[in-house]
Design an enzyme around this catalytic site. Sequence first.
Site, mmCIF file in Angstrom:
data_model
loop_
_atom_site.group_PDB
_atom_site.id
_atom_site.type_symbol
_atom_site.label_atom_id
_atom_site.label_comp_id
_atom_site.label_asym_id
_atom_site.label_seq_id
_atom_site.Cartn_x
_atom_site.Cartn_y
_atom_site.Cartn_z
ATOM 1 N N GLU A 109 -10.820 -0.182 -9.808
ATOM 2 C CA GLU A 109 -11.942 -0.271 -8.866
ATOM 3 C C GLU A 109 -13.103 0.559 -9.373
ATOM 4 O O GLU A 109 -12.924 1.671 -9.870
ATOM 5 C CB GLU A 109 -11.527 0.211 -7.476
ATOM 6 N N SER A 151 0.833 -1.199 0.000
ATOM 7 C CA SER A 151 0.000 0.000 0.000
ATOM 8 C C SER A 151 0.871 1.253 0.000
ATOM 9 O O SER A 151 2.100 1.187 0.149
ATOM 10 C CB SER A 151 -0.896 0.012 1.241
ATOM 11 N N ASN A 205 -8.471 -9.450 -0.791
ATOM 12 C CA ASN A 205 -7.474 -8.673 -0.058
ATOM 13 C C ASN A 205 -7.594 -8.899 1.438
ATOM 14 O O ASN A 205 -8.702 -8.833 1.999
ATOM 15 C CB ASN A 205 -7.649 -7.187 -0.355
ATOM 16 N N ASP A 251 -1.145 -1.823 -4.178
ATOM 17 C CA ASP A 251 -2.525 -1.698 -3.705
ATOM 18 C C ASP A 251 -2.921 -0.222 -3.675
ATOM 19 O O ASP A 251 -2.212 0.613 -3.115
ATOM 20 C CB ASP A 251 -2.630 -2.306 -2.302
#
Length: 309
Positions: free
Chosen positions: A134, A50, A254, A82
């Site tokens: 997304e 991330s 995830n 991510d």
Amino acid sequence: MALVTTREMFDKALKSDYAVGAFNVNNMEIIQGIVEAACEENAPLILQVSAGARKYAKPAYLLKLVEAAIIDTGVDICLHLDHGEDFDICRKCVDDGFTSVMIDGSKHPFEENIRMTKEVVEYAHAHGAVVEAELGKLAGIEDAVSVDARDATFTVPEEAAEFVEKTGVDSLAVAIGTSHGAYKFKGKPELDFERLKEIHKLIPDTPLVLHGASTVLPEFVELCNEYGGNIPGAQGVPEDMIREAARYGVCKVNIDTDLRLAMTAQVRKYLAENPGEFDPRKYLGPGRDAIRDMVVHKIRDVLGASGRR
């Protein structure tokens, strides 16, 4: 043994109704625990980084730690970014050797999300990497991602089909009721499986991704609280719902919060029982073991990915 993309992993998962675990990593012990579990279960593996992890550990360290894990174990690993917030961070990660990146344009209008995603797809594909995007907004807080519950929106199936067609994205994270972080739901968690089924029906060859899918197991919350924590009312997605989602195109799940809770619980327990200890190896070791055991459970009992490598 190499860094690999998710193409082969997801092709197999789509045909067999299981999901590949994508585990967030921040340091050596977390990587070691996850990779040891994947070896034990002979499972495919995605390690993801991330924005917070990149800031904390620095990309070069994380990349070399993952490369070391491959050399040490012989496991093929997909290294994934991510929640990349823009083209530049995705490009940098591809150039650094990441084999998969996520461009998260979900906070932008639909057409802008398409434009951003298409730009990343074109660059990543030209350099041998794959792309996740997304559509829809998950509520919750995790690292750089923060969405108020009032602003959360579910993925519209018809928009998902249009989005995939126009961007050429390799996988799509969908919003069907999960939430980032430990403080997830008021009342019983519910996932919109009818919505998921419709999305999968419209784009049956597109691997779907479930974010915010930690189950927040009560035993780890209780252990954290017993040894000085304060995580009241933490609640996650029931494990049977995760298994059900894998039947309808969800190929990547995830997992981050569960790892944090498992490791923190064991570190707190060890230090409480050994108050004079100051050797990090002594308390990080049990934390690493807790990560391994948690990931074995996820791979075997939740994702159905054991023996799928």
